[in-house]
Design an enzyme around this catalytic site. Structure first.
Site, PDB file in Angstrom:
ATOM      1  N   ASP A 178       0.821  -1.206   0.000  1.00 42.58           N
ATOM      2  CA  ASP A 178       0.000   0.000   0.000  1.00 42.58           C
ATOM      3  C   ASP A 178       0.853   1.252   0.000  1.00 42.58           C
ATOM      4  OD1 ASP A 178      -2.377   1.757   0.715  1.00 42.58           O
ATOM      5  OD2 ASP A 178      -3.247  -0.236   0.633  1.00 42.58           O
ATOM      6  N   HIS A 209      -4.016   5.527   3.899  1.00 41.73           N
ATOM      7  CA  HIS A 209      -4.656   4.290   3.494  1.00 41.73           C
ATOM      8  C   HIS A 209      -3.893   3.051   3.939  1.00 41.73           C
ATOM      9  CE1 HIS A 209      -6.177   1.122   0.841  1.00 41.73           C
ATOM     10  NE2 HIS A 209      -7.303   1.677   1.209  1.00 41.73           N
ATOM     11  N   SER A 374     -12.631  -2.402  -0.727  1.00 40.68           N
ATOM     12  CA  SER A 374     -11.229  -2.410  -0.339  1.00 40.68           C
ATOM     13  C   SER A 374     -11.093  -2.406   1.170  1.00 40.68           C
ATOM     14  CB  SER A 374     -10.516  -1.218  -0.948  1.00 40.68           C
ATOM     15  OG  SER A 374     -11.320  -0.092  -0.836  1.00 40.68           O
TER      16      SER A 374
HETATM   17  C1  LIG Z   1      -6.335  -5.057   0.296  1.00 34.67           C
HETATM   18  O1  LIG Z   1      -6.729  -5.062  -1.040  1.00 34.67           O
HETATM   19  C2  LIG Z   1      -7.658  -4.068  -1.362  1.00 34.67           C
HETATM   20  C3  LIG Z   1      -8.008  -4.192  -2.807  1.00 34.67           C
HETATM   21  O2  LIG Z   1      -7.981  -5.476  -3.250  1.00 34.67           O
HETATM   22  C4  LIG Z   1      -7.046  -2.730  -1.085  1.00 34.67           C
HETATM   23  O3  LIG Z   1      -7.988  -1.762  -1.314  1.00 34.67           O
HETATM   24  C5  LIG Z   1      -6.519  -2.639   0.332  1.00 34.67           C
HETATM   25  O4  LIG Z   1      -5.794  -1.492   0.458  1.00 34.67           O
HETATM   26  C6  LIG Z   1      -5.611  -3.790   0.605  1.00 34.67           C
HETATM   27  N1  LIG Z   1      -5.191  -3.828   1.983  1.00 34.67           N
HETATM   28  C7  LIG Z   1      -3.964  -4.204   2.339  1.00 34.67           C
HETATM   29  C8  LIG Z   1      -3.807  -4.470   3.769  1.00 34.67           C
HETATM   30  O5  LIG Z   1      -3.057  -4.327   1.549  1.00 34.67           O
END
Ligand SMILES: *[C@@H]1O[C@H](CO)[C@@H](O)[C@H](O)[C@H]1NC(C)=O
Ligand SMILES: *[C@@H]1O[C@H](CO)[C@@H](O)[C@H](O)[C@H]1NC(C)=O
Ligand SMILES: *[C@@H]1O[C@H](CO)[C@@H](O)[C@H](O)[C@H]1NC(C)=O
Ligand SMILES: *[C@@H]1O[C@H](CO)[C@@H](O)[C@H](O)[C@H]1NC(C)=O
Ligand SMILES: *[C@@H]1O[C@H](CO)[C@@H](O)[C@H](O)[C@H]1NC(C)=O
Length: 845
Positions: A178, A209, A374
């Site tokens: 992320d 995020h 998400s």
């Molecule tokens: C998990 O995946 C979703 C989309 O598939 C994304 O929006 C979210 O940020 C992701 N979370 C992590 C913990 O990587």
């Protein structure tokens, strides 16, 4: 070809992992072979933690690559594929809940989130936390949602029961792909490493995020995550502007494999399941036992909107619900569209969980709450991490066994179908029980076929089967928890239950010979036996399938597992010809085109048709309507020469792009003489306009040059010329009324030729072609748009032509789009036309 590609950076994928030196050698040899001495190219340096290890791809900058030089590259024995590097965006449309204000600095935060709304381009994204859901209607009314108080999702799912037993995620490695995480965030105790895959000089999350999702998985205080003791590996793959590149992801994925990551929640997703380096890499990850969890997308409530990689059999695809157990309006719906036009889509999502008003860690401290699939996806990733830590023998935990446990334990939600909820709502405690008594085995998704069960088995339950109908295909996924590779032993067999009239159905089966990674398919085609042509009733039986996998430990041993797939169908006597409609799927080219242009001003919806153009996806409303009027609708997934027209009243062709073989044209003509009727919904096709709307997209560095308009009119005209009919290359737009209905013509064509003894309906419309080409406005009087014709031969069929297909396509009538149509009417601009165009053309490549 649809796009003339002028990319400059290419991903050169190799057949294996090689050192940087070897890769460079292979590429220069391959390009020398092209004999193009003048070609300017260089390898783009990638400085990230993966640079220390061999890699299976290289990023190459080529100035003015010719298709020939790219092909020569692909000729090299160690080079698998050459694809343009892509820039990946995510769109964040957060709706911070009012309660968020306390810890996060509310005003500033809100403005910031909203300012991102415009980028909705070329998405491998699942992060548009759709504003649609606040404007929702009906069951998901905005008032209810506003009242939904954000809750501690780990507690609602009873994670505390497992915590009290001493399970807290320890020993499980989770990767968060992320926007990063700040170093000293008070919520996390076990951040193993933070790595940098971007070109920005920071590892911190400048956006919030990455922190939020890490919190849902592993926060240990305030808004508690599922698995506070899990080992967090923070991969910063997105910049603060939500930008990433294919190569950043591929490098980070390779590193995750090296680090033996157990759980990876993929933070990107998009409609393109043909993005090869990406899809291949996801297979490789799961093959390496990385459990992938991904959101199915925020493109609901339209059907056929699943995002990749969540639509893959080896990935756990997650949809969203609110705290009142309603499917979130924004949550994408099945079916998968890879299998069209010949086959039938698989069931997805796999499961659903809370995705509205979920609380997670704030960027620096405190908590906030967010919505979107998400958000549902990290909830599952957190649950999976916690679950993995409860199993004593970790060998038993793999991408298939975890998915088997989740779907077997999921709670079915009442009143919604399998393309909306998959197997149902995540049940952490039941999944724990199943996983902890797990024996390696195969299982099926769905686990049974009951074509009478409504609404769960929609669309199957919406139409009984009958003798002579096109076979009903149920494409079942085989999950194999015994090993990453497996095979189907012998041929699966159909066993009819004789007391239950099982011999009234015929079953044909196709299946993947090899199950890799962890999964394969079992496609069951069901038709009615001739002897039941006028029978009515329920018939039952089952299919038996045996799967074998090499045992992972004992040398030479093999594990086997036999699974039963019960089948139940409702049979009715064959309906009369006049009630049977055949939908031509075969000539509808399937998406995806590969590249998505960026048009950040208005294009909030998807730029291209990617919903399959099927009666169970974006033509679902039309299908339901025809069913409610007593018609039986079947799908033709093969050329026109392949069906018995004497069985059908009408052949329905909508917006078709594929060409027609001469044999098809001849046969159709004969069929219509013999009483088949034909309805064609066309769309526009004007080469000057197509040239005009081409444009250069600076983000993907691609030229967008459509080679076809909405429909392939030259091909259609070949088909209908025998009756003295033709569509024009005009382009018209406007409102009108037809038989007291208010209608809107959205960039359609007109009828250029029609037999004199036919009926033609003409309306006054705007010449949109002129508007685009010369910025002139002109209303044309009496544009022929609808033609109705009774062929003269005795008992001959009828033909109806209409120049626009938007009126029956759900993807043009869903939430966002209806407002676009309104915009469109007020200020038709080149931009509007472009988006209309993208709705309508598909890849020819
Ligand atoms: C998990 O995946 C979703 C989309 O598939 C994304 O929006 C979210 O940020 C992701 N979370 C992590 C913990 O990587
Ligand atoms: C928001 O930020 C401003 C300036 O940084 C600060 O003065 C204010 O107190 C903050 N408000 C809250 C609610 O934290
Ligand atoms: C991340 O990598 C980029 C490109 O190699 C580099 O410019 C940047 O300084 C790195 N940032 C950090 C924090 O290491
Ligand atoms: C079933 O799904 C698989 C996997 O997508 C596909 O390869 C196969 O062609 C499908 N079969 C049918 C008959 O739909
Ligand atoms: C396209 O539309 C324009 C404007 O209506 C028209 O003048 C032209 O003849 C059409 N066909 C082509 C090939 O340009």
């Amino acid at each position: 070809h649809l796009l003339s590609s002028l990319s400059t950076e290419y991903i050169v994928a190799f057949t294996g992992y090689f050192s940087a030196k070897a890769r460079s050698l292979y590429i220069s040899r391959a390009l020398q072979g092209a004999g193009d001495g003048a070609l300017e190219w260089h390898i783009v340096p990638r400085e990230n933690p993966a640079s220390d290890f061999p890699s299976d791809f290289e990023l190459v900058h080529i100035r003015q690559a010719s298709p020939r030089s790219l092909l020569t590259l692909e000729d090299h024995p160690y080079i698998k594929r050459v694809t343009p590097q892509r820039k990946v965006f995510r769109t964040l449309k957060y709706i911070p809940s009012p309660e968020t204000a306390a810890p996060c600095n509310a005003t500033r935060g809100t403005q910031k989130w909203q300012s991102w709304q415009s980028s909705r381009p070329f998405r491998r994204t699942s992060l548009s936390l759709g504003s649609g859901f606040w404007h929702a209607t009906g069951r998901h009314s905005s008032r209810r949602l506003l009242r939904a108080i954000p809750r501690h999702v780990a507690q609602i799912l009873q994670a505390d029961v497992l915590w009290q037993m001493g399970h807290t995620g320890s020993g499980v490695k989770v990767a968060v792909f992320d926007t990063g995480l700040s170093e000293k965030h008070p919520h996390f105790k076990n951040v193993k490493e933070r790595t940098n895959w971007t070109n920005e000089k920071t590892l911190d999350d400048g956006l919030g995020h990455g922190t939020f999702v890490a919190g849902v998985i592993a926060s240990m205080r305030e808004c508690q995550g599922f698995a506070p003791d899990s080992e967090l590996h923070i991969f910063r793959v997105f910049t603060n502007n939500q930008v990433s590149y294919t190569s950043w992801f591929l490098d980070a994925f390779n590193y995750a494999i090296l680090k033996k990551i157990d759980v990876l929640n993929l933070s990107i997703g998009g409609p393109d399941f043909m993005d090869h380096p990406f899809v291949d890499k996801v297979w490789e990850l799961t093959a390496n036992r990385v459990i992938m969890v991904s959101a199915i997308g925020n493109d609901g409530p339209l059907y056929g909107t699943l995002n990749n990689p969540a639509d893959q059999m080896d990935v756990i695809g997650v949809g969203g619900i609110d705290f009142e157990d309603n499917i979130a309006r924004f949550s994408s719906r099945g079916m998968t569209t890879w299998e069209l036009p010949g086959g039938y889509g698989r069931v997805k999502p796999d499961i659903v969980t809370y995705g509205s008003g979920v609380r997670g860690s704030g960027m620096k401290e405190g908590c906030r709450s967010l919505s979107g699939t998400s958000v549902a996806s990290p909830v599952v990733a957190g649950a999976v991490t916690l679950l993995a830590s409860t199993v004593l023998n970790r060998e038993l935990v793999n991408p298939a066994s975890m998915k088997q446990a989740l779907i077997a334990s999921a709670r079915r939600l009442p009143g919604v179908n399998m393309f909306e909820q998959g197997h149902g709502k995540l049940d952490l405690i039941r999944a724990y029980q199943i996983l902890n008594s797990y024996r390696p085995q195969a299982s099926l998704s769905p686990s049974y076929i009951d074509l009478t069960e409504c609404p769960y088995m929609w669309p199957y339950c919406s139409q009984p089967i009958y003798y002579g109908g096109m076979p009903t295909i149920v494409n079942v996924t085989i999950l194999n928890g015994m090993g990453v590779t497996g095979r189907v032993v012998d041929k699966p067999i159909w066993q009819p239950y004789l007391p239950q009239n099982g011999d009234n159905i015929d079953v044909a089966i196709s299946y993947s010979p090899v199950l890799w990674p962890w999964a394969g398919y079992l496609a069951v085609s069901i038709s009615v036996a001739k002897k039941a042509a006028s029978w009515e009733g329920i018939a039952q039986g089952h299919v038996m399938v045996t799967v074998a996998s090499p045992a992972e430990n004992d040398v030479g041993g093999e594990l086997t597992s036999t699974v039963k797939l019960p089948v139940k169908v409702k049979i009715v006597p064959t309906p009369p010809r006049s009630k049977r409609v055949l939908w031509d799927q075969y000539h509808n080219l399937r998406y995806p085109p590969g590249y998505f242009p960026r048009d950040n001003l208005r294009m909030k919806n998807d730029p291209l048709d990617w919903n399959g153009d099927h009666i169970h996806t974006n033509f679902r409303d039309m299908y339901q309507h025809l069913r409610s009027m007593g018609y039986f609708v079947e799908v033709l997934g093969a050329p026109i020469t392949c069906f018995d027209a004497s069985q059908y009243g009408t052949l329905l062709m909508v917006d078709s792009e594929e060409e027609y073989f001469p044999e098809e044209i001849t046969k159709l003509r004969r069929d219509i003489d013999n009483g088949l009727s034909l309805i064609i919904f066309s769309d526009w096709y004007n080469t000057s306009v197509m040239r005009k709307v081409k444009f250069y997209d600076e983000n993907t560095r691609q030229w967008w040059m459509p080679d076809t308009g909405g429909a392939n009119i030259p091909a259609l005209n070949d088909l209908i010329s025998v009756w003295g009919m033709a569509f024009s290359d005009g382009l018209y737009e406007g409102d009108f009324t037809l038989a007291d209905h208010d209608m809107y013509y959205a960039s359609g064509c007109s009828i250029a030729r029609f037999p004199e003894d036919g009926i033609v309906i003409a309306k006054n419309l705007k010449d949109q072609g002129l508007e685009v080409l010369k910025q002139e406005t002109a209303v044309v009087e009496g544009v022929p748009i609808l033609g109705l014709y009774q062929t003269p031969s005795d008992g001959g069929g009828r033909i109806a032509l209409y120049g626009d297909s938007n009126c029956i396509d759900d993807s043009h009538r869903q939430k966002g789009s209806s407002s676009i149509i309104t915009q469109h009417q007020k200020t038709p601009t080149l931009k509007h036309l472009r988006r209309n165009l993208y709705f309508c053309f598909r890849s020819w490549s």
